[in-house]
Design a protein around this motif. Structure first.
Motif, PDB file in Angstrom:
ATOM      1  N   THR A  11      36.408  27.247  22.306  1.00 41.05           N
ATOM      2  CA  THR A  11      37.675  26.793  21.724  1.00 41.05           C
ATOM      3  C   THR A  11      38.209  25.534  22.399  1.00 41.05           C
ATOM      4  O   THR A  11      38.765  24.657  21.733  1.00 41.05           O
ATOM      5  N   GLU A  12      38.060  25.435  23.708  1.00 39.14           N
ATOM      6  CA  GLU A  12      38.592  24.263  24.412  1.00 39.14           C
ATOM      7  C   GLU A  12      37.856  22.995  23.995  1.00 39.14           C
ATOM      8  O   GLU A  12      38.485  21.962  23.727  1.00 39.14           O
ATOM      9  N   ASP A  13      36.536  23.064  23.938  1.00 33.00           N
ATOM     10  CA  ASP A  13      35.765  21.889  23.533  1.00 33.00           C
ATOM     11  C   ASP A  13      36.004  21.555  22.072  1.00 33.00           C
ATOM     12  O   ASP A  13      36.057  20.377  21.692  1.00 33.00           O
ATOM     13  N   TRP A  52      38.787  22.059  20.445  1.00 32.76           N
ATOM     14  CA  TRP A  52      40.113  21.454  20.331  1.00 32.76           C
ATOM     15  C   TRP A  52      40.089  19.995  20.759  1.00 32.76           C
ATOM     16  O   TRP A  52      40.699  19.136  20.120  1.00 32.76           O
ATOM     17  N   ARG A  53      39.363  19.693  21.834  1.00 32.57           N
ATOM     18  CA  ARG A  53      39.262  18.300  22.265  1.00 32.57           C
ATOM     19  C   ARG A  53      38.555  17.461  21.204  1.00 32.57           C
ATOM     20  O   ARG A  53      38.974  16.329  20.915  1.00 32.57           O
ATOM     21  N   ARG A  65      45.725  30.276  26.133  1.00 34.67           N
ATOM     22  CA  ARG A  65      46.817  29.369  26.484  1.00 34.67           C
ATOM     23  C   ARG A  65      46.901  28.216  25.488  1.00 34.67           C
ATOM     24  O   ARG A  65      45.907  27.580  25.165  1.00 34.67           O
ATOM     25  N   ARG A  94      48.555  24.872  19.204  1.00 33.13           N
ATOM     26  CA  ARG A  94      47.418  24.417  18.421  1.00 33.13           C
ATOM     27  C   ARG A  94      47.563  24.807  16.951  1.00 33.13           C
ATOM     28  O   ARG A  94      47.251  24.015  16.060  1.00 33.13           O
TER      29      ARG A  94
END
Length: 261
Positions: free
Chosen positions: A210-212, A214-215, A241, A246
């Motif tokens: 998810t973090e990658d 989102w970036r 978080r 988001r």
């Protein structure tokens, strides 16, 4: 950002040219090519774009083309023009929202077919292969797509997999069966934990994290392509978080897009 490599295996595919075509989301498309090259060693890798960029990956060649101003123009380029740049027996096509997942899932029999992409679960007439966003196609097929008798249609994968399938098969084209297609790629059907590759932004939070995701999403210049699967993507990004922020950002972007239409 570098996407995670899920296997140390890198399979040699000297019969294949890895390709992407885009005038939008260029950075994300370049990243999809780079990620695929972590898993496969191909004869050539070509990025057809009007964007002025110099890839840092030594195996990626940028081929300048006129701007791809619409999805229709994309289909036309794949059906009519790209074959002029392919010297291998097969071409593997990726888009910004898909790439090779695991080289250990490559099967040599993929190359026994002229066309293979993720199956379409909405069709029950056996003409259900398949999605062009992550697809393997032979040069022979690509030449036939320029035959005057081939009925051009958008999207180009429907033109190949449905509208002209009977005509193509009568000329010896071999389109992969659904069972094999579901091992090659996942889109609306299939399981990314079992396939060689995938296509679809809704798979990306699980495929790359998810973090990658989102970036990557925040750097897109065209975020409209996720609108059909907004709810699915929001559900995946909600956890953790910053999930609420988001979700609101995704909704806001789609409202802005609709306002510009």
């Amino acid at each position: 950002m570098t996407l995670p490599v899920k296997t140390a295996i890198r399979v040699a595919l000297p019969q294949v040219t890895l390709c992407a075509v885009s005038s939008v989301n260029v950075a994300a498309t370049l990243q999809a090519l780079e990620t695929s090259l972590m898993h496969i060693n191909v004869a050539a890798c070509k990025f057809f774009t009007d964007s002025l960029l110099v890839p840092t990956h030594p195996d990626i060649t940028v081929v300048p083309i006129a701007p791809i101003a619409s999805s229709w123009a994309y289909s036309d380029f794949l059906l009519m023009k790209m074959v002029d740049h392919i010297d291998t027996s097969h071409c593997l096509i990726v888009q910004w929202d898909g790439h090779v997942l695991d080289a250990s899932r490559w099967r040599p029999e993929f190359l026994d077919h002229d066309y293979i992409g993720a199956s379409w679960p909405q069709f029950a007439d056996c003409h259900d292969v398949g999605n062009g966003g992550f697809s393997l196609r032979s040069r022979r097929l690509m030449e036939l797509c320029r035959d005057p008798a081939f009925r051009h249609h958008h999207p180009e994968d429907v033109a190949i997999g449905r509208l002209n399938r009977t005509w193509l098969e009568a000329r010896g084209v071999c389109i992969a069966p659904r069972a094999l297609a579901d091992l090659f790629s996942a889109e609306r059907a299939g399981n990314i934990n079992e396939t060689f590759g995938y296509h679809g932004a809704w798979h990306m939070p699980r495929a790359i994290g998810t973090e990658d995701f989102w970036r990557l999403y925040r750097d897109l210049d065209d975020r409209s392509t996720i609108r059909h699967d907004l709810a699915n993507i929001m559900k995946q990004l909600w956890a953790g978080r910053g999930g609420l922020m988001r979700a609101f950002r995704l909704m806001f972007d789609q409202i802005v897009f609709r306002g510009k239409r």
